[in-house]
Design an enzyme around this catalytic site. Structure first.
Site, short mmCIF file in Angstrom:
data_model
loop_
_atom_site.label_atom_id
_atom_site.label_comp_id
_atom_site.label_asym_id
_atom_site.label_seq_id
_atom_site.Cartn_x
_atom_site.Cartn_y
_atom_site.Cartn_z
N GLY A 1 -18.84 28.33 50.30
CA GLY A 1 -18.80 27.02 49.66
C GLY A 1 -20.19 26.42 49.53
N GLY B 1 -12.03 29.12 50.30
CA GLY B 1 -12.60 30.22 51.07
C GLY B 1 -13.46 29.69 52.20
N SER B 2 -14.43 30.47 52.60
CA SER B 2 -15.24 30.13 53.78
C SER B 2 -16.24 29.03 53.47
CB SER B 2 -15.98 31.37 54.28
OG SER B 2 -17.02 31.72 53.39
N THR B 3 -16.64 28.32 54.52
CA THR B 3 -17.62 27.25 54.37
C THR B 3 -18.97 27.81 53.92
OG1 THR B 3 -16.49 25.87 56.01
CG2 THR B 3 -18.82 25.41 55.62
N GLU C 1 -12.22 23.92 49.04
CA GLU C 1 -11.31 23.89 50.19
C GLU C 1 -11.77 25.00 51.11
OE1 GLU C 1 -8.86 25.16 52.66
OE2 GLU C 1 -7.43 25.57 51.05
N CYS D 1 -5.78 28.56 56.54
CA CYS D 1 -6.94 27.68 56.69
C CYS D 1 -6.61 26.42 57.46
CB CYS D 1 -7.52 27.34 55.32
SG CYS D 1 -6.32 26.71 54.15
#
Length: 488
Positions: A241, A236-238, A258, A291
């Site tokens: 994360g 998903g999104s940083t 990831e 992504c």
């Protein structure tokens, strides 16, 4: 369009409704309408899933019985393959996939890559004889064992749900872990249906639990904080994360992350069929919702006008070859939701404010239907300091940046917070030398396939840590133990 069945929870080997029979709507991106409902899991439901997975790992032979695991996961994979048509329908109505994208990345590639992972199971060394060594006056026979980490919380996105679900679930199950799968609220049925097929395959109770919920954070917060969950595997999104790292710090959870990407596609001046390489670089597959999709195109200044002309021709030719639900050859449909539609349109407006030239697209297309349609969009005359060139848009938006020479191309490519994927086109020796210097996890040279089920996949920098798929995608769910026996 057809309706989808309800997405139920899968807990302790049973498909069941959420606590209090709470549900939420499953919205079709093509129409903006409800095509089904999903169980709205509560904190109590998440607790039940964690307890079930913990018990299955601690009290059964799942973690130690290698033959049983490969037999049952193989049967699970066979059932998924046999139900391809249902998976296609779910991908189309739930994830907004066109037929072409569903038949390739959404379903067929997911199934094939999963089957690749089954073959990788044979490559795992579960124990290694490190021999006898005399040390400090005594002899010891040493053995290194590779053992499963425990309970895995697998948190997956909405863009290619089956593909990511399979990568995480197969890898963890083959390693001997138990799994709590939490699909994105935009695509709940794909995860729920996997739970149903897992039961049919004979997976023991608690080995695979699936929690769906409307609140995107509730289950994730619980999984990432609970000390009974040993591993979090997240795509998903940083930003999310980073939140997961914070939550997992207290119990020092193992993490696979990831995250975002802003991958480059470098077209060198000596690329064979230069114009065609440029034209095929449009960021349109599945509406740009990938992504690792290259959304920064770097072209040499010496051939810049030629590249812009080729792109203009490509986008003109593609102008009406997207957004048709029934067209078997189309690879682009709507974006996933109204929220994502508005976010992408905000970036398109921002790009124009930043001074990039809008070469093609840039508009919302309500004439395509009541769903969330955005034209294939291309910005040229971009610089790498623009936000549209630095931030992940996750829509059908390509940014084109000129470069002076190879060193300049490498500099621009690496001047990014991300490092997930990318591509280089040119003479093999030159392109490969450039690819080796790009800080990213998977680089394609001259359209080589760098992302397949038997290869490790993951990112550098803020694109994440750890690897999924391939032998490494199983080994990331293993820990290392040494046993030394004295007196040998």
């Amino acid at each position: 369009m057809n309706q989808l069945p309800d997405a139920l929870l899968c807990i302790d080997g049973e498909m069941r409704p959420a606590e209090g029979d709470k549900k939420f709507d499953n919205i079709c991106p093509w129409t903006g309408e409800v095509v089904g409902q999903a169980a709205d899991g509560s904190a109590s439901d998440v607790e039940a899933a964690i307890a079930s997975s913990r018990k299955a790992f601690d009290e059964t032979d799942w973690s130690t019985n290698h033959a049983k695991r490969i037999e049952l996961v193989t049967k699970f994979a066979q059932l998924l393959r046999e139900n391809r048509d249902t998976l296609m329908q779910i991908a189309r109505l739930e994830a907004g996939s066109s037929i072409g994208a569903a038949a390739f990345a959404q379903v067929d590639n997911a199934l094939t890559c999963g089957e690749d992972m089954l073959k990788c199971f044979e490559e795992i060394e579960w124990q290694e004889d490190r021999g006898v060594r005399e040390f400090m006056g005594g002899k010891s026979k040493r053995t290194v064992y590779h053992t499963p980490l425990g309970v895995v919380g697998a948190i997956t996105p909405w863009n290619v749900p089956l593909y990511v679900n399979i990568g995480k679930v197969y890898g963890a199950l083959l390693a001997g872990c138990t799994v709590i799968l939490k699909p994105a609220p935009d695509t709940p049925l794909m995860g729920s249906y996997m739970g149903e097929l897992g039961i049919q395959a004979g997976l023991p109770k608690g080995v695979l639990n699936v929690i769906t919920a409307q609140d995107p954070a509730l289950a994730g917060e619980m999984l990432t904080r609970d000390h009974r969950v040993d591993v979090i595997s997240f795509t998903g999104s940083t930003g999310v994360g980073k939140r997961i790292m914070e939550n997992g710090a207290e119990s020092l959870k193992r993490l696979f992350l990831e995250l975002g990407g802003k991958s480059v596609n470098i077209i060198l001046d000596d690329a064979d069929d230069f114009a065609m390489k440029v034209m095929t670089g449009m960021a349109v597959f599945h509406a740009g919702q990938g992504c690792a999709m290259p959304t920064r195109m770097l072209v040499p200044k010496s051939r810049y006008e030629e590249a812009v002309g080729a792109l203009q021709m490509a986008y003109q030719g593609f102008a009406e070859r997207w957004g048709d639900f029934d067209a078997p050859d189309q690879v682009m449909g709507p974006v996933i939701s109204k929220r994502q539609h508005d976010r992408v349109m905000g970036y398109i407006e921002l790009g124009q404010q930043e001074g990039a030239r809008l070469l093609a697209g840039g508009k919302s297309r309500p004439d395509k239907g009541n769903g969330f349609f955005i034209e294939p969009t291309c910005f040229v005359d971009c610089t790498n300091d623009m936000r549209i060139a630095r931030e992940e848009i996750f829509g059908p938006v390509l940014c084109v940046i000129p470069f002076e020479d190879d060193e300049d191309a490498i500099r621009i490519a690496n001047d990014s917070d991300y490092g997930l994927g990318g591509g280089v086109h040119g003479s093999v020796e030159r392109a490969t030398a450039i690819a080796r210097r790009i800080h990213a996890g998977a680089i394609s040279v001259n359209s080589g396939m760098s992302i397949t089920g038997d290869l490790p996949f993951g990112g550098f920098k803020q694109s994440g840590m750890g690897r999924e798929w391939g032998r490494e995608g199983i080994e990331d769910f293993l820990d290392t133990k040494v046993i030394a026996v004295g007196g040998q």
